[in-house]
Enzyme design. Structure first.
Site, short mmCIF file in Angstrom:
data_model
loop_
_atom_site.label_atom_id
_atom_site.label_comp_id
_atom_site.label_asym_id
_atom_site.label_seq_id
_atom_site.Cartn_x
_atom_site.Cartn_y
_atom_site.Cartn_z
N ASP A 1 1.23 -0.91 -0.56
CA ASP A 1 0.16 0.04 -0.33
C ASP A 1 1.03 1.40 -0.11
O ASP A 1 2.63 1.03 0.57
CB ASP A 1 -0.99 -0.28 1.04
CG ASP A 1 -2.20 0.37 1.26
OD1 ASP A 1 -2.07 1.82 -0.04
OD2 ASP A 1 -2.63 0.36 1.79
N TRP B 1 0.74 -4.29 -4.71
CA TRP B 1 -0.53 -4.74 -4.09
C TRP B 1 -1.90 -3.18 -4.48
O TRP B 1 -1.16 -1.82 -4.86
CB TRP B 1 -0.43 -3.84 -2.83
CG TRP B 1 -0.90 -3.48 -1.72
CD1 TRP B 1 -1.63 -4.33 -0.81
CD2 TRP B 1 -2.29 -2.51 -1.52
NE1 TRP B 1 -2.93 -4.18 -0.13
CE2 TRP B 1 -2.97 -3.09 -0.58
CE3 TRP B 1 -2.85 -1.05 -2.13
CZ2 TRP B 1 -4.44 -2.18 -0.13
CZ3 TRP B 1 -3.60 -0.68 -1.93
CH2 TRP B 1 -4.92 -1.38 -0.69
N ASP C 1 -6.23 -6.38 -2.47
CA ASP C 1 -6.68 -6.66 -0.73
C ASP C 1 -7.79 -6.00 -0.59
O ASP C 1 -8.73 -6.23 -2.01
CB ASP C 1 -5.90 -6.11 -0.32
CG ASP C 1 -5.58 -5.94 1.14
OD1 ASP C 1 -6.54 -6.33 1.86
OD2 ASP C 1 -4.92 -4.92 2.04
N ASP D 1 -2.90 -11.43 8.75
CA ASP D 1 -2.17 -9.68 8.93
C ASP D 1 -1.13 -10.31 10.52
O ASP D 1 -0.64 -9.62 10.87
CB ASP D 1 -2.87 -8.90 9.47
CG ASP D 1 -3.84 -7.93 8.38
OD1 ASP D 1 -2.43 -8.76 7.01
OD2 ASP D 1 -3.60 -6.79 8.24
C1 DGJ Z 1 -4.68 -5.35 5.22
C2 DGJ Z 1 -3.18 -6.55 4.15
O1 DGJ Z 1 -3.25 -7.48 5.03
C3 DGJ Z 1 -1.89 -5.82 4.73
O2 DGJ Z 1 -0.95 -7.21 4.29
C4 DGJ Z 1 -1.47 -5.05 3.94
O3 DGJ Z 1 -1.57 -4.73 2.55
C5 DGJ Z 1 -2.86 -3.49 4.30
N1 DGJ Z 1 -4.27 -3.66 3.87
C6 DGJ Z 1 -1.94 -2.20 3.32
O4 DGJ Z 1 -3.27 -1.48 3.85
#
Ligand code: DGJ
Length: 675
Positions: free
Chosen positions: A363, A407, A474, A544
């Protein structure tokens, strides 16, 4: 494989049999699902028409028998005709009545899988049995589909409701399966959680009434994965009857396991009926997502392996099923939004030296996105951060000898964005009502074809950037404020399902246009980890939470239904950013190596000693990658203290075992080769 003999339908996989027949009333009586058996044994399950004394109702005074559907094991059942258990479908007909009465009309056996039009299909199915039922009173048609995946011992079930009447019908519930067992004494196992704590295995005995597992986040969700099992109360890894179910659907889902006083258990599973309704005009049809089922009489291990083989061979995009994935470095935890070309190249150069094959820019690279308050929807490069654009950066990555990935979060829009200024009505929001915000972003209205076209167009630009070989897709919020500005008021209960259908259309278009691209799914980690999206992308960021000790439980949950090729695991820095815990690099690597390996830490801050260890571990991983990714993964123990997984080749001559102790916060790998 599939037979219709003397009124009996039998469906056989390599080691299992499923059977039902048409009874005197025209309904389908379920007879058997279990290890392979023959027609004579199946016939023993046929019941004589039964009417339970007292206040049960007879299905019909005129059918020549005394039968109550309430105590009959069925393949399909509806409200209003003597079965008072949970129905397969509910609909309000033009006359206001909700009583449906579908009876057998005919059947057909065809090669391959019956392809659903708007929902994902598995590939390379063996044969499909279609049973057509007709509603006696309203002129509706229902097709039930059973597709066999012979070698993997899986059966897929789905259905299509066709409005063959001349009136509009409002469908209020559309399950994919109804399955009755003529016994009680089951437990269910399902996988619950939330952000950074996905896939916690939970066992619930079904004592009386119903055990319901469901989710209502708009995605398949980290709250309750669509995977679940119904099994003997004392079933273990190696023993006991275990039925596995996994719904191929990425939206709100619902599964109920209920018992009756007559000694039966009913399983229904499908789209969550909460806030769901579908207006079915004359000649229209609606399909239910595929439900994948397997059965094992030797415990969970075998049921999980059946699912692993099924996902690898019939769900994952064929190109990726048996293809090694690059070891990657993801920029997120090392930089969060604070990225620029120079920093990223510095980190990538070290990564390349250590053996990492792909650099993923997470991001923060577009619009004016310096935190999570803006820019989703504005998929153009931030020139202050990347003066040479995506292609300039990817060229420099290529010069370093490392691949480049990007991303994106295509389904979202920030109010602070150019896109929102131009198209405020493209966001899901109820006009005039305060919106429930989540991470300062709203969901795009995928019910609207113009929005879907925009996403495909915007992503085509990003995906076409020269040198981009990987995309992380994402999706970071849950669905609230159910409302599509594109639909009229009569169709607003269709929003959550139409969103999912819209997503599949977008993914279908993009994956067909970019078949070479490796796409990794993500939804704040594992908030959309399911067989639906896995048809389009082969791997998902499962959580995450990068703490190796927490990952032991999370990854263990995934092993129940998904092969290790479907999840990516990263070695991150310690103290860990989510938990503050410190564990050795050996432990972090041991857990992460059991799937697609990645790194997510600032290598410019790693010590020489750490870099030496990382380099050695990456080399070890690459040496064993074929086995680690494509071998059979089984659990030797998985409880609250110890987790142990083994991955073996087909003749079991080589086995890699990961032994982890949650209490001691340690994990290690051993390799055993038998000559
Ligand atoms: C949520 C994802 O799970 C993270 O790995 C990362 O990409 C963030 N979003 C970025 O905003």
């Amino acid at each position: 494989m599939m037979n219709f003999e003397n009124g009996f339908f039998t469906i056989n996989t390599k080691h299992t049999t499923y059977a039902f027949h048409v009874i005197e009333t025209g309904h389908l009586e379920h007879l058997y699902y279990g290890p392979t058996t023959d027609l004579e044994s199946i016939k023993a399950h046929v019941t004589v028409p039964q009417w339970e004394p007292g206040n049960t109702a007879l299905y019909s005074q005129n059918s020549g028998t005394h039968r109550s559907l309430e105590s009959t094991a069925l393949e399909a059942s509806f409200i209003g005709k003597s079965d008072i258990r949970e129905p397969l479908i509910e609909a309000i007909c033009a006359d206001g009545s909700t009583t449906l009465d579908f009876v057998y009309k005919d059947y057909e056996i065809t090669d391959g899988m019956k392809e659903l039009r708007a929902l994902p299909n598995a590939h390379d199915g063996s044969k499909t049995l279609t049973i057509t039922l007709e509603d006696k009173n309203h002129g509706l048609t229902l097709e039930l589909y059973y597709t066999v995946f012979y070698e993997t011992d899986c059966i897929a079930r789905s259905l299509k409701l066709i409005n063959t009447s001349s009136d509009t019908v409002r469908v209020e519930r559309l399950m994919s399966i109804l399955l009755d067992f003529d016994r009680v004494g089951f437990s269910t196992t399902n996988f619950v959680g939330g952000w950074a704590k996905e896939m916690n295995r939970t066992v619930t005995p079904v004592k009386s009434g119903a055990v319901v597992h469901s989710s209502f986040t708009g995605t398949s969700s980290s709250r309750c994965n669509p995977l679940f099992f119904v099994h003997d109360e004392n079933a273990s890894e190696e023993a006991g009857l275990v039925y596995g179910f996994n719904l191929m659907y990425s939206g709100n889902h619902y599964h109920s396991v209920s018992t009756t006083i007559y000694g039966q258990t009913r399983v229904v599973s499908g789209i969550n009926p909460t806030n769901f309704a579908w207006i079915l005009a004359a000649n229209d049809e609606i399909e239910a997502p595929w439900q994948i089922m397997t059965v094992s009489d030797v415990g969970f291990r075998n049921a999980s392996l059946n699912f692993h083989h099924f996902v690898r061979n019939h769900i994952s995009p064929k190109k990726w099923s048996y293809k090694k994935r690059p070891v990657l470095l993801n920029s997120w935890e090392a930089n969060y939004f604070d990225i620029n070309e120079e920093k990223l190249l510095e980190q990538a150069a070290i990564a390349k030296d250590l053996g990492i094959e792909l650099f993923v820019m997470d991001d923060g690279w577009f619009g004016h996105r310096n935190d999570d308050t803006s820019s989703l929807g504005d998929w153009f490069v931030n020139k202050e951060k990347l003066p040479n654009g995506l292609e300039g950066l990817s060229e420099k990555m290529a010069a370093l000898g490392i691949g480049f990935g990007v991303w994106v979060e295509p389904e979202m829009i920030c109010v602070d964005s150019e896109l929102y200024k131009a198209h405020p009505d493209w966001a899901i929001a109820i006009p005039g009502m305060e919106h429930s915000e989540a991470r300062n972003q709203r969901m795009l209205d995928l019910c609207n074809p113009a929005v879907r076209d925009y996403i495909v167009e915007a992503m085509t630009k990003v995906f076409s950037a020269k040198g981009v070989t990987y995309i992380k897709w994402d999706m970071n919020r849950i669905l609230t404020d159910y409302y599509s500005p594109y639909l009229d008021s009569a169709h607003q209960q269709e929003v959550s399902h139409r969103y999912v259908l819209g997503l599949y259309e977008v993914l279908d278009n993009l994956t067909k246009a970019f078949p070479e691209l490796l796409i990794e799914g993500c939804s704040a980690g594992g908030n959309r980890f399911d067989l639906g999206v896995l048809c389009y992308y082969p791997q998902i960021w499962g959580s995450d939470n990068t703490d190796a000790v927490c990952r032991m439980t999370i990854q263990d949950g995934y092993t129940y239904g998904y092969p290790q090729t479907t999840y990516t695991n990263h070695v991150s820095v310690c103290p860990n950013h989510q938990t503050g815990r410190t564990v050795s690099l050996e432990t972090r690597y041991a857990v992460a190596s059991m799937g697609n390996l990645g790194y997510e830490l600032n290598l410019t801050q790693a010590s020489d000693e750490e870099k030496t260890i990382i380099e050695r571990e990456i080399m070890e991983y690459k040496n064993q990658q074929e086995l680690l990714l494509f071998g059979d993964l089984t659990r030797s123990s998985s409880d609250s203290e110890n987790i142990s997984w083994s991955i073996s080749n087909s003749d079991k001559s080589k086995v890699i075992t990961m032994d982890a102790s949650i209490k001691d916060e340690k994990a290690s790998l051993t390799i055993k080769v038998t000559y």
